[in-house]
Design a protein around this motif. Structure first.
Motif, PDB file in Angstrom:
ATOM      1  N   ILE A  43       5.020   5.163  -2.833  1.00  0.00           N
ATOM      2  CA  ILE A  43       4.269   3.900  -2.829  1.00  0.00           C
ATOM      3  C   ILE A  43       4.003   3.383  -1.416  1.00  0.00           C
ATOM      4  O   ILE A  43       3.022   2.688  -1.179  1.00  0.00           O
ATOM      5  N   ALA A  45       5.265   1.019   0.515  1.00  0.00           N
ATOM      6  CA  ALA A  45       5.002  -0.422   0.393  1.00  0.00           C
ATOM      7  C   ALA A  45       5.511  -1.205   1.588  1.00  0.00           C
ATOM      8  O   ALA A  45       6.314  -2.133   1.460  1.00  0.00           O
ATOM      9  N   HIS A  86      -1.986  -2.321  -2.288  1.00  0.00           N
ATOM     10  CA  HIS A  86      -1.904  -1.883  -3.680  1.00  0.00           C
ATOM     11  C   HIS A  86      -2.710  -2.806  -4.604  1.00  0.00           C
ATOM     12  O   HIS A  86      -3.309  -2.356  -5.578  1.00  0.00           O
TER      13      HIS A  86
END
Length: 249
Positions: A43, A45, A86
């Protein structure tokens, strides 16, 4: 013992740096090493903001409690939990990603991803002969940090890292005994054993401070922790995070 382990075990926080900036190549290498860290489900992030502008570094130093090494270092990095990109992906691909992005789980993923990346950056820097100091003090006023850095919603500046050429050689601070940190097959809950280990560690820390300060300071670790935790600090954090559209569910 190999050189990587030697670098890890030699870690200490550096709070005084030479007046020598990192090169762009050094900065690039440190960031690439940060990006090589593990990341949950790919991800990624997090984001990293490098601060070269002296006025911004001085403002960050003020926010962090007037810590001069926030301004005076080779380079200052700020690691952020970041789920902004995202959310954009969800918009662009017309997918309902917000319930997931706004969950506590994904907030934790972003915190963990950023921290893993940061520690990779630290190890890279220290392997290059540089010194580092983590700076949690930027969280004293994240609204001001947000304005200063122009971070969008779903991005939370977590901490800074001052990196540079060490201008001091502080002693290595003793850590908790390994028996107090490492548990096998379950958490050790023998309270008397636990308190006994803490008592021994307090003696070690007290001796460390006495030696370092010529007996002017003899704090225990337990006393430090009790004093610190007794004082409420940064209690605005939950509201700040949720106002930035994270950790809502």
């Amino acid at each position: 013992m190999n050189s990587t382990i030697e670098t890890i075990l030699a870690h200490r926080s550096i709070r005084k740096f030479e007046e020598k900036p990192l090169t762009d190549e050094q900065i690039k290498t440190i960031v690439e090493c940060a990006q090589a860290a593990a990341t949950s489900s790919f991800i990624q992030a997090y984001s990293i903001i490098g601060i070269k502008d002296l006025a911004k570094k001085e403002k960050l130093a003020e926010i962090a409690g007037n810590q001069e090494y926030v301004a005076n270092n080779g380079h200052f990095f700020i690691f952020c939990a970041d789920l902004y990109r995202h959310a954009l992906i969800g918009e662009e691909l017309d997918r309902d990603v917000l319930p997931s992005i706004e969950s506590t789980e994904k907030f934790m993923v972003a915190l963990i991803d950023a921290t893993l990346a940061a520690q990779n950056a630290v190890l890279a820097a220290e392997s290059m002969g540089l010194g580092i100091c983590y700076i949690g003090g930027i969280r004293n006023n994240l609204e001001e940090v947000k304005k200063l850095l122009g971070t969008p919603e779903r991005v939370i500046p977590l901490f800074g890292i001052a990196i540079g050429y060490p201008a001091q050689d502080p002693g290595k601070k003793p850590r908790l005994p390994i028996e107090h940190v490492y548990h096998e097959d379950g958490y050790e809950q023998d309270k008397d054993l636990y308190l006994g280990q803490l008592e021994e560690y307090d003696k070690l820390i007290s001796a460390y401070y006495e030696e370092r300060t010529s007996e002017k300071r003899s704090d225990t670790w337990s006393g430090q922790m009790a004093g610190m935790l007794e004082k409420k600090s940064r209690m605005y954090m939950k509201d700040f995070v949720q106002n930035n559209k994270l950790n809502l569910k």
